[in-house]
Design a protein around this motif. Structure first.
Motif, short mmCIF file in Angstrom:
data_model
loop_
_atom_site.label_atom_id
_atom_site.label_comp_id
_atom_site.label_asym_id
_atom_site.label_seq_id
_atom_site.Cartn_x
_atom_site.Cartn_y
_atom_site.Cartn_z
N PHE A 12 29.52 -16.69 35.68
CA PHE A 12 29.55 -15.17 35.46
C PHE A 12 28.45 -14.54 36.23
CE2 PHE A 12 27.35 -11.77 33.21
CZ PHE A 12 28.15 -10.77 33.32
N GLU A 13 28.77 -13.36 37.06
CA GLU A 13 27.85 -12.87 38.09
C GLU A 13 28.15 -11.43 37.58
OE1 GLU A 13 26.49 -13.77 42.02
OE2 GLU A 13 27.70 -15.75 41.55
N CYS A 14 27.13 -10.50 37.62
CA CYS A 14 27.08 -9.06 37.39
C CYS A 14 26.19 -8.50 38.57
CB CYS A 14 26.54 -8.77 35.95
SG CYS A 14 27.22 -6.94 35.49
N ARG A 15 26.70 -7.81 39.35
CA ARG A 15 26.13 -6.92 40.43
C ARG A 15 26.05 -5.74 40.69
NH1 ARG A 15 29.11 -11.11 45.11
NH2 ARG A 15 28.44 -12.95 44.22
N LEU A 16 25.12 -5.11 40.88
CA LEU A 16 25.16 -3.68 40.81
C LEU A 16 24.73 -3.15 42.41
CD1 LEU A 16 25.11 -0.64 39.50
CD2 LEU A 16 22.67 -1.02 39.21
N TRP A 17 25.91 -2.29 42.76
CA TRP A 17 25.95 -2.15 44.47
C TRP A 17 25.47 -0.45 44.60
CZ3 TRP A 17 28.26 1.59 47.32
CH2 TRP A 17 28.38 1.41 48.78
N VAL A 18 24.67 -0.17 45.46
CA VAL A 18 24.36 1.25 45.71
C VAL A 18 24.67 1.76 47.10
CG1 VAL A 18 22.91 1.35 43.71
CG2 VAL A 18 21.92 0.79 45.74
N ASP A 19 24.90 2.88 47.29
CA ASP A 19 25.18 3.24 48.70
C ASP A 19 23.72 3.78 49.47
OD1 ASP A 19 24.37 5.78 47.63
OD2 ASP A 19 26.33 6.73 48.10
N GLY A 20 22.70 3.61 48.59
CA GLY A 20 21.47 3.83 49.33
C GLY A 20 21.00 5.47 49.42
N THR A 21 21.98 6.43 49.10
CA THR A 21 21.69 7.91 49.39
C THR A 21 20.69 8.39 48.13
OG1 THR A 21 23.68 8.50 48.14
CG2 THR A 21 23.97 8.20 50.35
N LYS A 22 20.66 7.73 46.90
CA LYS A 22 19.88 8.26 45.79
C LYS A 22 18.99 7.12 45.28
CE LYS A 22 20.83 12.52 46.41
NZ LYS A 22 19.91 13.48 47.21
N SER A 23 18.11 7.05 44.68
CA SER A 23 17.37 6.08 43.79
C SER A 23 17.65 6.21 42.35
CB SER A 23 15.87 6.06 44.14
OG SER A 23 15.38 5.12 43.52
N VAL A 24 18.15 4.82 41.85
CA VAL A 24 18.54 4.72 40.53
C VAL A 24 17.87 3.57 39.95
CG1 VAL A 24 20.91 5.83 41.20
CG2 VAL A 24 20.50 3.57 41.06
N ILE A 25 17.70 3.58 38.48
CA ILE A 25 17.13 2.68 38.00
C ILE A 25 18.24 2.03 36.89
CG2 ILE A 25 15.49 2.17 36.04
CD1 ILE A 25 14.23 4.90 36.95
N LEU A 26 18.10 0.35 36.81
CA LEU A 26 19.10 -0.10 35.91
C LEU A 26 18.31 -0.24 34.70
CD1 LEU A 26 21.58 -1.91 35.36
CD2 LEU A 26 20.03 -3.87 36.12
N GLN A 27 18.90 0.49 33.68
CA GLN A 27 18.36 0.65 32.29
C GLN A 27 18.64 -0.32 31.44
OE1 GLN A 27 16.15 3.23 31.95
NE2 GLN A 27 15.51 2.52 29.97
N ASN A 28 19.69 -0.79 31.23
CA ASN A 28 20.13 -1.79 30.42
C ASN A 28 21.69 -2.12 30.59
OD1 ASN A 28 21.76 -0.36 28.27
ND2 ASN A 28 20.00 0.66 27.98
N VAL A 29 21.85 -3.55 30.32
CA VAL A 29 22.94 -4.15 30.50
C VAL A 29 23.43 -5.16 29.46
CG1 VAL A 29 24.92 -5.62 32.01
CG2 VAL A 29 23.00 -4.07 33.03
N THR A 30 24.55 -4.99 28.62
CA THR A 30 24.83 -6.11 27.72
C THR A 30 26.13 -6.63 27.87
OG1 THR A 30 25.88 -4.18 26.16
CG2 THR A 30 23.59 -4.72 25.78
N LEU A 31 26.32 -7.85 27.42
CA LEU A 31 27.76 -8.63 27.44
C LEU A 31 28.21 -8.90 25.98
CD1 LEU A 31 29.54 -10.30 29.35
CD2 LEU A 31 28.10 -12.22 29.14
N THR A 32 29.26 -8.54 25.77
CA THR A 32 29.98 -8.94 24.48
C THR A 32 31.21 -9.43 24.52
OG1 THR A 32 28.71 -6.59 23.61
CG2 THR A 32 30.31 -7.56 22.29
N ARG A 33 31.45 -10.30 23.54
CA ARG A 33 32.84 -11.18 23.44
C ARG A 33 33.58 -10.34 22.67
NH1 ARG A 33 33.08 -17.46 22.69
NH2 ARG A 33 35.04 -17.79 23.70
N VAL A 34 34.74 -10.06 23.01
CA VAL A 34 35.94 -8.92 22.35
C VAL A 34 37.17 -9.67 22.19
CG1 VAL A 34 35.03 -6.92 23.63
CG2 VAL A 34 36.80 -8.22 24.69
#
Length: 605
Positions: free
Chosen positions: A583-605
């Motif tokens: 499992f890989e989780c990747r956050l892609w940005v276009d570079g036009t604005k600066s953003v912060i990765l705040q939190n990420v959770t993984l849950t079984r459903v």
């Protein structure tokens, strides 16, 4: 003939159990006659993959002790079925298992404990003193040896140990007699010397198996014997002997049994109020009547026989040599079959006869070899092989122990079978554990320093064995409950950097700013994420989920409010790769604005 009854478990109970037991058994052997008497050691609830306790300490016992000891092994499944919420050892049951199975020539039973030293200053033997004993039941006062005393005694030289024990006992006035206030009980700690005619003990159905807390079992027996014979008699006074009973005091490390506030079988019920010699609940089935247990003479222990016999078929091949580093990852040289056989049989040798071993291996040579090894070692095991349909799910379902065995040597180009089999194993075991079943042992062969190791050790609580063993083993971990916080597991990508403990995108850089990678169990999952902005404005952001190398789900965000944005992605990890692929989780940005990765959770459903 005297049958000495003792019991124990291979768990290093309390403090320095090895030394205490060897001291006791070696002294007991001096009181008996090889070929006439016997010591029955009931090994109770030792883990299935470990030797019995007498086997584990056999090299510290004298030849006389080894020749006298019969071992009866009572497996964990017996304990789990009878008393899963009580102490790990049931004393009354253990003693009754032995009593049911004493030699047919047995005239007397001495119920004692293996960490007690029975010593005669004159050299008289217990075995020679019982011939003229009158009807009754007999005890001795117990004298405590401080730890510093018994730790100084040479366990493998019982004559020297006896002389030293007597010397210290005299020097420090250790033979302090503590009588019980009830004459029928006799002395404090009566269970360290209870000598009774075999016929009397069997007539009252042995020890009271209703008593499962490990306290007052001995006093209950004496209270019931008193209904037959009256007050307990002192053995030395009855025979003119000079036996001294020393106990290796071991309360320095507080065990559950010896701590204040412990649970006990009530003394008033099981001692003060006793009115019948035979416990009503066990008149016909005491001591596991009719049940077969594994039994062997300590002079011929099964584990030692297994490795000795296995060595007879080995051709003394040359060992391999290699560098343990990045260049050999998934490319270790093939080790001789004989090398693998020793480490695998090490995990199989003590399993219960008839155990079904699931063999998850698609390599014909290795699958043939495991049968050769098991047969050569004399092990009574059933190897569950793949059928023509390669139905690994059926093997996993039926097995008591599972062996996962990729090929020996560099990785194959086709690992799909092993990917799916390992995934199915983890999924099936997770379902079993959730249903309340006990986890099974999983042995991984050819796992260290391969592509399978990360997943194996992530989902199986594994011992980090030396790489040369080629083995990883353990039990499947229960599923993580609730959301799994991945926030701190993310690492910055080419378009990201760490500021203030958070991953921030680089202004002007298009690409992946953050990513995390880990194995994942099969099933349905959801990723929840929150992103904050550093400046007002819009920018394109995509959160990807990748299994193995395939992008399976994503969520796109084109606008961020003042407080940022949140998103969710649902996906399914199947059995078509190693847990659906990494499992890989990747956050892609276009570079036009600066953003912060705040939190990420993984849950079984």
């Amino acid at each position: 003939m005297i049958s000495v009854i003792v019991y124990g478990r291979n768990d290093n109970y309390s403090y320095a159990l090895d030394r205490r037991t060897a001291l006791g058994l070696n002294q007991m052997a001096r009181q008996l006659v090889v070929g006439r008497d016997e010591i029955i050691f009931v090994d109770y609830n030792t883990d299935n993959d470990l030797p019995t306790y007498p086997e584990a300490i056999g090299d510290t016992l004298t030849n006389e002790a080894v020749q006298l000891i019969r071992v009866i092994r009572v497996r964990p499944d017996i304990h789990e079925a009878a008393s899963p919420d009580g102490p790990p050892v049931r004393e009354a049951f253990c003693r009754n298992v032995a009593l049911r199975r004493v030699s047919g020539q047995s005239e007397w039973v001495l119920s004692t404990n293996p960490d007690c030293l029975l010593i005669s200053p004159s050299g008289a033997r217990l075995s020679d003193q019982v011939a003229g004993l009158p009807t009754g039941y007999f005890g001795l006062p117990r004298f405590e040896l401080p730890r510093i005393v018994w730790e100084s005694l040479p366990r493998s030289a019982p004559e020297d140990a006896a002389k030293l024990a007597l010397k210290y006992a005299g020097a420090f006035a250790l033979e302090e007699t503590v009588r019980h206030y009830l004459p029928a009980i006799g002395y404090d700690g009566p269970g360290d010397f209870q000598l009774v005619r075999t016929s009397d003990l069997q007539a009252i159905c042995g020890f009271n198996e209703e008593m499962t807390r490990g306290w007052h079992v001995d006093s209950n027996l004496n209270a019931r014997l008193a209904l037959l014979h009256g007050t307990l008699s002192n053995f030395n006074e009855a025979t003119g002997s000079d036996l001294a009973l020393y106990h290796t005091e071991h309360s320095r490390r507080i065990s559950a049994k010896h701590q204040s506030g412990r649970a006990e079988d009530p003394f008033d019920v099981y001692v003060d109020q006793v009115t019948e010699t035979v416990p009503r609940a066990q008149q016909s089935n005491w001591g596991a009547k009719g049940q077969d247990f594994e039994e062997f003479r300590l002079a011929n222990p099964p584990g030692r026989s297994a490795i000795f016999d296995l060595a007879q078929i080995c051709d003394q091949p040359s060992p391999v040599s290699y560098i343990y580093g990045p260049e050999t990852f998934d490319a270790l040289p093939q080790t001789p079959d004989e090398h693998l056989s020793a480490f695998l049989v090490d995990h199989l040798a003590y399993l219960k006869p008839g155990t079904k071993v699931g063999w998850l291996c698609d390599d014909e040579h290795l699958s043939a070899q495991v049968h050769v090894w098991v047969k050569a070692a004399g092990l009574d095991l059933t190897i569950l092989d793949l059928d023509a349909e390669r139905d690994y799910a059926a093997i996993i379902e039926q097995a008591d122990v599972v062996c996962f065995a990729p090929p020996n040597g560099p990785a194959s180009d086709d690992n799909a079978f092993y990917d799916r089999a390992l995934a199915q194993l983890i999924l099936s075991e997770d379902e079993r554990i959730a249903s309340g079943a006990a986890p099974r042992r999983v042995v991984g062969l050819n796992i260290p320093h391969t592509r399978f190791e990360e997943t194996f050790t992530t989902f199986i609580a594994s011992a980090l064995t030396p790489v040369s063993s080629r083995i990883r083993f353990g039990e499947v971990k229960p599923s993580e409950s609730g959301p799994i916080d991945l926030s701190d597991s993310f690492e910055p990508g080419p378009s990201g950097k760490v500021e203030g403990g958070k991953i921030v995108s680089k202004l002007g850089d298009e690409g992946y700013m953050a990513m995390v990678r880990r194995p994942i169990q099969p099933g349905k999952w959801r990723v929840d994420f929150t992103i904050h902005k550093t400046v007002f404005g819009a920018g394109r952001i995509i959160m990807d989920v990748v299994l193995d190398t395939q992008r399976v789900a994503h969520a796109a965000i084109s606008k961020l409010s003042f407080s940022g944005a949140s998103g969710s992605i649902e996906f399914e990890s199947g059995l078509d790769g190693m847990f659906g692929g990494y499992f890989e989780c990747r956050l892609w940005v276009d570079g036009t604005k600066s953003v912060i990765l705040q939190n990420v959770t993984l849950t079984r459903v």
